[in-house]
Design an enzyme around this catalytic site. Structure first.
Site, short mmCIF file in Angstrom:
data_model
loop_
_atom_site.label_atom_id
_atom_site.label_comp_id
_atom_site.label_asym_id
_atom_site.label_seq_id
_atom_site.Cartn_x
_atom_site.Cartn_y
_atom_site.Cartn_z
N ARG A 177 52.97 30.35 36.78
CA ARG A 177 52.50 29.35 37.75
C ARG A 177 52.20 28.03 37.05
NH1 ARG A 177 47.76 27.30 39.03
NH2 ARG A 177 46.48 28.85 37.97
N HIS A 192 44.52 34.75 33.47
CA HIS A 192 44.05 33.68 34.35
C HIS A 192 44.48 33.87 35.79
CE1 HIS A 192 42.81 29.79 35.61
NE2 HIS A 192 44.03 29.30 35.74
#
Ligand code: ADP
Length: 605
Positions: A467, A427
């Protein structure tokens, strides 16, 4: 020199004014395919120039360009290799993490910059650069205000994975953040007359003998050209869409599919490294836990944040759904067949408009009863019903003994029931070009490369080893703004503004028929299937020709379908045919419009 110029997705003309031999040669752009045009420039023409060249028209790049212009820069140009702006930012579904905002205050949410820093460092396993994280958190509330100030809509605060409190700021209609953001940035770019050269790929950043930024080499369909400049903002995004690069930096991740747009190929990292930039955390790649395996559609964390649970093929829960992406992904990969179902009810569906899109696209299994849903999922009925009963009790008691989830607002008992098949996919790439807190790019000796700035996913250090959802959008707005301000300050300290050589002309170029259409005059309606559902068009035929096509119903992703609308509609009018080119990056929207017009014209034969 032959140079190709591009039409901005809004339909504005981007025209170059080549100042050669003391005179200006204006190069008109005529539209043949709605997107790209070529222009012959005479041999007297000099290279193009700009004070600031921004590479990449995603969230970070457009934010930097706008902020630079707001700070006083008058000669900013953005290069975008795809036919449309937006990059991965358009795909971003969650929102913007910000602490100590007026929206949190209004909702009585107690948050602090310190807590935001702490959550981000913990989420990133303390690999993050604390200085960058501190800058991120300190400027996050201002980022929300800035987006709202340029016409955006970030007003609802919600819970997201890895955050201790409700911190993610989203559009008030609960829609995905990316399209809102890209639309807002596109409009502001247009208002500020900042040119975007689409279909234009930067290939090299050139330094002068003193090691300062001097120019950018780029190429388009007509070949290579150079733009002289004082400063560059690198905003090319990450590299999760480049499997060779993923394999090079962390072969473990080469087995996964990815959620990225086609332009996320790490070009900026390669260009920066070639001129000595330091790279950090390149092996840190994030997999997003909930992606549809067939269409690679990413299901926003908001579905879980708003109440959905994860159930495996044995009909059982196996993880606190709101833990960080790496933990939830790892847990799914340990389940039978390495995938799971995200299960929710009608109430959760109604709480989040993104879910409507998944359902309209036919991705969700749906059923009136839990038993029926279990059948459709192919899981054991008794075990699944027991799981749902236990979860409803946990919500009632405010304690999830099974998985330790603390956000327990939805008991998932309201029919209809839904399931989205989900597996992890590559991602986000956390690593990238090393920057300091002023967004200057740092070289391998620890010194700044004069004139070079970077922001967004192309950079490393903000997110560490993982993240948090909502921190990418915070990153692009906070560091995009800082990069724009820094680049402008550098320009002002190095000779100041110069006259623009690439300008936007506010002229629309309406398409006109180039061949005879041979249709019956009248106004006709037709329907086609787009990405987000039905597209309905009204087609006007006059003098036998299609002269206008209006989209009367559309559920496509804003920021993407407009490019298809402009290009495809213009091409249909010009060629009087519905068999025209699709727009890269908006293929399904393009096809849907063509199908709708073809259906309408069936009645005009
Ligand atoms: P961020 O979230 O950091 O802004 P995005 O993926 O949203 O990243 O945007 C990056 C943009 O940069 C994309 O639109 C991508 O197509 C563009 N891009 C990538 N490489 C190049 C390049 N070599 N030249 C021009 N544009 C590029």
């Amino acid at each position: 020199m032959k140079k190709k110029l591009a039409l901005l997705m809004t339909g504005l003309l981007v025209t170059s004014m080549f100042a050669g031999c003391g005179k200006s040669t204006k190069n008109e752009v005529t539209d043949t395919n709605g997107v790209v045009e070529s222009v012959d420039n005479n041999t007297e023409s000099k290279e193009l120039s700009a004070d600031i060249v921004v590479i990449g028209a995603g969230g970070a790049g457009m934010t930097a360009a706008i902020q630079a212009a707001q700070d006083g820069a008058t000669n900013v140009v953005v290069l975008e290799k795809m036919p449309i702006t937006g990059g991965n930012t358009t795909r971003s579904t969650g929102g913007l993490n910000a602490a100590e905002t007026k929206f949190q205050e209004a909702q009585g949410i107690e948050d602090s910059v310190e807590l935001f820093i702490q959550d981000t460092m913990t989420g990133g396993k303390d690999l993050n650069d604390i200085n960058l994280v501190t800058t991120l958190a300190q400027n996050s509330a201002a980022a929300v205000d800035w987006i709202n100030g340029i016409g955006g809509d970030l007003a609802v605060v919600a819970m997201f994975g890895g955050a201790s409190v409700e911190r993610i700021h989203r559009p008030s209609d609960t829609s995905a953040v990316g399209p809102m953001l890209v639309n807002t940035l596109n409009k502001k770019m247009e208002e500020l007359n900042i040119p975007v050269l689409t279909n234009t790929e930067a290939t090299k950043i050139n330094l002068d003998e003193a090691g300062k930024v001097a120019s950018v080499t780029a190429k388009d369909a007509d070949g290579e050209f150079t733009i002289d400049c004082k400063s560059v903002v690198l905003a090319t995004g990450g590299f999760a869409g480049n499997i060779e690069m993923v394999t090079k930096y962390n072969a473990e991740y080469s087995k996964f599919m990815n959620t990225n747009h086609a332009g996320a190929t790490g070009d900026g990292i390669v260009m920066a490294e070639a001129i000595g930039a330091d790279l950090v955390d390149m092996d840190q790649i994030q997999i997003h836990p909930t992606v549809d395996m067939e269409t690679q559609t990413l299901y926003t964390e908001g579905v879980r944040g708003n109440g959905a649970i994860l159930v495996n093929l044995e009909g059982k829960r196996f993880v606190n759904e709101l833990l960080t992406r790496d933990v939830v992904s790892a847990a799914i990969l340990e389940q039978p067949e390495a995938y799971a179902y995200m299960v929710f009810d009608q109430k959760v569906r109604e709480s989040l408009s993104a879910i409507e899109k998944y359902i309209n696209s036919g991705l969700a299994l749906e059923a009136d009863t839990l038993e029926e849903l279990a059948d459709k999922m192919g899981v054991d009925k008794d075990s699944f019903v027991q799981t749902m009963t236990t979860y409803a009790e946990a919500v009632a008691n405010g304690e999830d003994k099974e998985c330790g989830r603390t956000s327990l607002d939805q008991d998932l008992t309201t029919s209809k029931f839904y399931a989205l098949k989900s597996a992890p996919a590559n991602h986000h790439t956390m690593g990238g070009v090393k920057i300091d807190t002023t967004a200057q790019v740092i070289n391998k000796d620890g010194n700044a490369i004069p004139g070079l700035y970077a922001a967004g996913e192309v950079t490393g250090g903000v997110h560490g080893a993982n993240r948090l959802g909502g921190n990418a959008v915070a990153d692009i707005v906070v560091f995009g703004r800082i990069a724009g301000t820094s680049a402008n300050e550098y320009v002002q300290a190095n000779g100041g503004n110069t006259e623009a050589t690439i300008v936007v002309e506010k002229e629309e170029a309406p398409a006109t028929p180039e061949v005879d259409g041979n249709y019956k005059d009248g106004t006709y309606t037709g329907t086609g299937k787009g990405n987000g559902g039905d597209i309905v068009v009204e087609v006007k035929v006059e003098g036998g020709n299609v002269v206008a096509v209006t989209l009367t119903e559309v559920h496509e992703t804003p920021g993407i379908y407009e490019a298809a609308e402009k290009s495809v509609v213009d091409a249909i009018i010009r060629t009087q045919s519905t068999d025209v080119d699709t727009v890269t990056g908006a293929t399904n929207s393009s096809k849907g419009i063509m199908e709708a017009v073809a259906n309408a014209l069936e009645q005009a034969k």
